[in-house]
Design a protein around this motif. Structure first.
Motif, PDB file in Angstrom:
ATOM      1  N   VAL A 241       0.784  -1.143   0.030  1.00  0.00           N
ATOM      2  CA  VAL A 241       0.116   0.077  -0.022  1.00  0.00           C
ATOM      3  C   VAL A 241       0.832   1.050   0.003  1.00  0.00           C
ATOM      4  N   LEU A 242       1.978   1.188   0.807  1.00  0.00           N
ATOM      5  CA  LEU A 242       2.845   2.435   0.670  1.00  0.00           C
ATOM      6  C   LEU A 242       3.566   2.499  -0.506  1.00  0.00           C
ATOM      7  N   LEU A 243       3.716   1.487  -1.437  1.00  0.00           N
ATOM      8  CA  LEU A 243       4.317   1.780  -2.485  1.00  0.00           C
ATOM      9  C   LEU A 243       3.456   2.255  -3.546  1.00  0.00           C
ATOM     10  N   TRP A 244       2.239   1.786  -3.538  1.00  0.00           N
ATOM     11  CA  TRP A 244       1.116   2.588  -4.162  1.00  0.00           C
ATOM     12  C   TRP A 244       1.061   4.034  -3.825  1.00  0.00           C
ATOM     13  N   ALA A 245       1.277   4.395  -2.766  1.00  0.00           N
ATOM     14  CA  ALA A 245       1.093   5.794  -2.414  1.00  0.00           C
ATOM     15  C   ALA A 245       2.171   6.559  -2.925  1.00  0.00           C
ATOM     16  N   GLY A 246       3.554   5.973  -2.771  1.00  0.00           N
ATOM     17  CA  GLY A 246       4.530   6.770  -3.367  1.00  0.00           C
ATOM     18  C   GLY A 246       4.652   6.787  -4.856  1.00  0.00           C
ATOM     19  N   ALA A 247       4.092   5.655  -5.511  1.00  0.00           N
ATOM     20  CA  ALA A 247       4.024   5.839  -7.066  1.00  0.00           C
ATOM     21  C   ALA A 247       3.000   6.884  -7.508  1.00  0.00           C
ATOM     22  N   ILE A 248       1.761   6.997  -6.874  1.00  0.00           N
ATOM     23  CA  ILE A 248       0.808   7.937  -7.166  1.00  0.00           C
ATOM     24  C   ILE A 248       1.552   9.527  -6.885  1.00  0.00           C
ATOM     25  N   GLY A 249       2.564   9.562  -5.874  1.00  0.00           N
ATOM     26  CA  GLY A 249       3.312  10.887  -5.745  1.00  0.00           C
ATOM     27  C   GLY A 249       4.200  11.073  -6.742  1.00  0.00           C
ATOM     28  N   ILE A 250       4.586  10.190  -7.049  1.00  0.00           N
ATOM     29  CA  ILE A 250       5.723  10.449  -8.267  1.00  0.00           C
ATOM     30  C   ILE A 250       4.959  10.707  -9.688  1.00  0.00           C
ATOM     31  N   VAL A 251       3.792  10.140  -9.915  1.00  0.00           N
ATOM     32  CA  VAL A 251       3.032  10.173 -11.222  1.00  0.00           C
ATOM     33  C   VAL A 251       2.458  11.732 -11.167  1.00  0.00           C
ATOM     34  N   VAL A 252       2.173  12.310  -9.832  1.00  0.00           N
ATOM     35  CA  VAL A 252       1.452  13.480  -9.769  1.00  0.00           C
ATOM     36  C   VAL A 252       2.449  14.536  -9.968  1.00  0.00           C
ATOM     37  N   ASN A 253       3.741  14.295  -9.264  1.00  0.00           N
ATOM     38  CA  ASN A 253       4.802  15.211  -9.308  1.00  0.00           C
ATOM     39  C   ASN A 253       5.415  15.476 -10.746  1.00  0.00           C
ATOM     40  N   THR A 254       5.596  14.069 -11.637  1.00  0.00           N
ATOM     41  CA  THR A 254       6.137  14.272 -12.850  1.00  0.00           C
ATOM     42  C   THR A 254       5.211  15.107 -13.645  1.00  0.00           C
ATOM     43  N   LEU A 255       3.773  14.818 -13.711  1.00  0.00           N
ATOM     44  CA  LEU A 255       2.802  15.287 -14.574  1.00  0.00           C
ATOM     45  C   LEU A 255       2.723  16.907 -14.567  1.00  0.00           C
ATOM     46  N   LEU A 256       2.841  17.281 -13.114  1.00  0.00           N
ATOM     47  CA  LEU A 256       2.843  18.783 -12.772  1.00  0.00           C
ATOM     48  C   LEU A 256       4.116  19.668 -13.166  1.00  0.00           C
ATOM     49  N   MET A 257       5.374  18.904 -13.173  1.00  0.00           N
ATOM     50  CA  MET A 257       6.555  19.341 -13.724  1.00  0.00           C
ATOM     51  C   MET A 257       6.557  19.622 -15.144  1.00  0.00           C
ATOM     52  N   ARG A 258       6.044  18.621 -15.830  1.00  0.00           N
ATOM     53  CA  ARG A 258       6.133  18.598 -17.112  1.00  0.00           C
ATOM     54  C   ARG A 258       5.020  19.873 -17.589  1.00  0.00           C
ATOM     55  N   ALA A 259       4.092  19.970 -16.936  1.00  0.00           N
ATOM     56  CA  ALA A 259       3.101  21.085 -17.143  1.00  0.00           C
ATOM     57  C   ALA A 259       3.912  22.319 -17.034  1.00  0.00           C
ATOM     58  N   GLU A 260       4.466  22.188 -15.844  1.00  0.00           N
ATOM     59  CA  GLU A 260       5.267  23.596 -15.683  1.00  0.00           C
ATOM     60  C   GLU A 260       6.338  24.114 -16.853  1.00  0.00           C
ATOM     61  N   ARG A 261       6.988  23.067 -17.235  1.00  0.00           N
ATOM     62  CA  ARG A 261       8.049  23.301 -18.232  1.00  0.00           C
ATOM     63  C   ARG A 261       7.303  23.734 -19.448  1.00  0.00           C
ATOM     64  N   ARG A 262       6.165  23.122 -19.884  1.00  0.00           N
ATOM     65  CA  ARG A 262       5.696  23.415 -21.022  1.00  0.00           C
ATOM     66  C   ARG A 262       4.808  24.644 -20.837  1.00  0.00           C
ATOM     67  N   LEU A 263       4.405  25.113 -19.734  1.00  0.00           N
ATOM     68  CA  LEU A 263       3.623  26.380 -19.895  1.00  0.00           C
ATOM     69  C   LEU A 263       4.744  27.347 -19.631  1.00  0.00           C
ATOM     70  N   PHE A 264       5.727  27.215 -18.966  1.00  0.00           N
ATOM     71  CA  PHE A 264       6.755  28.364 -18.773  1.00  0.00           C
ATOM     72  C   PHE A 264       8.072  28.150 -19.317  1.00  0.00           C
ATOM     73  N   ARG A 265       7.877  27.812 -20.604  1.00  0.00           N
ATOM     74  CA  ARG A 265       9.338  27.526 -21.338  1.00  0.00           C
ATOM     75  C   ARG A 265      10.274  28.867 -21.150  1.00  0.00           C
ATOM     76  N   TRP A 266       9.500  30.103 -21.082  1.00  0.00           N
ATOM     77  CA  TRP A 266      10.137  31.462 -21.469  1.00  0.00           C
ATOM     78  C   TRP A 266      10.966  31.644 -19.906  1.00  0.00           C
ATOM     79  N   ARG A 267      10.573  30.924 -18.913  1.00  0.00           N
ATOM     80  CA  ARG A 267      11.376  31.094 -17.704  1.00  0.00           C
ATOM     81  C   ARG A 267      12.728  30.395 -17.833  1.00  0.00           C
ATOM     82  N   GLU A 268      12.602  29.183 -18.290  1.00  0.00           N
ATOM     83  CA  GLU A 268      14.028  28.530 -18.528  1.00  0.00           C
ATOM     84  C   GLU A 268      14.887  29.252 -19.653  1.00  0.00           C
ATOM     85  N   ALA A 269      14.182  29.613 -20.518  1.00  0.00           N
ATOM     86  CA  ALA A 269      15.123  30.496 -21.511  1.00  0.00           C
ATOM     87  C   ALA A 269      15.851  31.874 -20.690  1.00  0.00           C
TER      88      ALA A 269
END
Length: 269
Positions: A241-269
């Motif tokens: 069960v703990l592995l499932w909780a950790g996996a969900i956290g990784i998936v959510v964090n990865t999706l939000l990070m990708r959304a950040e990079r796509r929406l705010f490419r100008w910030r990285e530039a």
């Protein structure tokens, strides 16, 4: 004979190799961790640590367990309701505090007093004021998840280039237009980072409330039932069960990070 490879393709080749190398390192790290876990569990070097193979097999079985999936859905629904509410509460307050220094100075004591309070310690109070239990969980999620969003919004607004704001004011724009056209877009990357941090908090708090209250639905309730078993099988269920909780956290964090990079490419530039 001249090469026919285009410059753009030449640039993509090193990037692809770097990405492949990064993935390989991640995979090697995970494989090494699982191997060490298997050895420690199989040889009994760590008391009550189940072998990795048995735990991963149980983790896969939970993917088709209707009771677990129902509890998983309950936790995710609670988190999905609480996080947007926290955004709706924290972003306007952060914009207000960052835009009006007098208000920020007047409320600083209250912010610094409330922010360190552990949300888990407020569970009895939330259960007293909010019924049914899901309302208490949502209220606690909003309280705890609002802080990283609020603080990031506040510092994001403070980081706005004053020249941009003064330019709009010189053209006759009011305070609301300056906030909407300059402050909010400039602070958006900071707000997105706060939301990503808050997403992890929502999942942690939802499971914690479910586990502490007892007899409730959600991953926390399923974790209580799993821990009431006997021997190594119970430990395997708990870790799965703990592995499932950790996996969900990784998936959510990865999706939000990708959304950040796509929406705010100008910030990285």
């Amino acid at each position: 004979m001249m090469s026919t490879i285009s410059p753009a393709r030449r640039e993509r080749v090193p990037l692809a190799r770097a990405k492949l190398l990064k993935i390989s390192r991640h995979a090697a790290g995970v494989a090494g961790f699982l191997l060490a876990w298997q050895i420690l569990g199989m040889w009994g070097l760590v008391k009550w640590l189940p072998p990795a193979a048995d735990t991963l097999a149980r983790t896969a079985q939970l993917a088709v367990d209707p009771d677990f999936l129902e509890d998983l859905g309950g936790t995710l629904i609670t988190a999905a309701i609480g996080l947007p509410l926290a955004i709706l509460v924290a972003v306007p307050i952060g914009l207000l505090l960052g835009t009006v220094p007098v208000v920020e100075e007047m409320t600083r004591v209250f912010v610094e007093f409330l922010r360190p309070i552990p949300s888990v310690a407020l569970i009895p109070l939330a259960l007293f004021f909010f019924q049914p239990e899901i309302n208490a969980k949502i209220a606690l999620i909003v309280f705890s998840a609002s802080w990283p969003i609020l603080i990031n919004t506040l510092y994001g607004v403070r980081d706005v280039d004053p020249v941009g704001k003064e330019t709009l004011r010189s053209f006759g724009f009011g305070v609301g237009a300056v906030i909407w056209r300059v402050s909010l877009p400039s602070a958006a990357p900071f707000i997105a980072t706060g939301v990503r941090l808050a997403a992890s908090i929502t999942l942690i708090l939802a499971i914690s409330v479910e586990y502490i209250v007892g007899g409730s639905s959600g991953i926390g309730g399923f974790l209580i039932e799993a821990s009431t078993g006997i021997g190594m099988d119970a430990m395997i269920d708990v870790v799965a069960v703990l592995l499932w909780a950790g996996a969900i956290g990784i998936v959510v964090n990865t999706l939000l990070m990708r959304a950040e990079r796509r929406l705010f490419r100008w910030r990285e530039a």
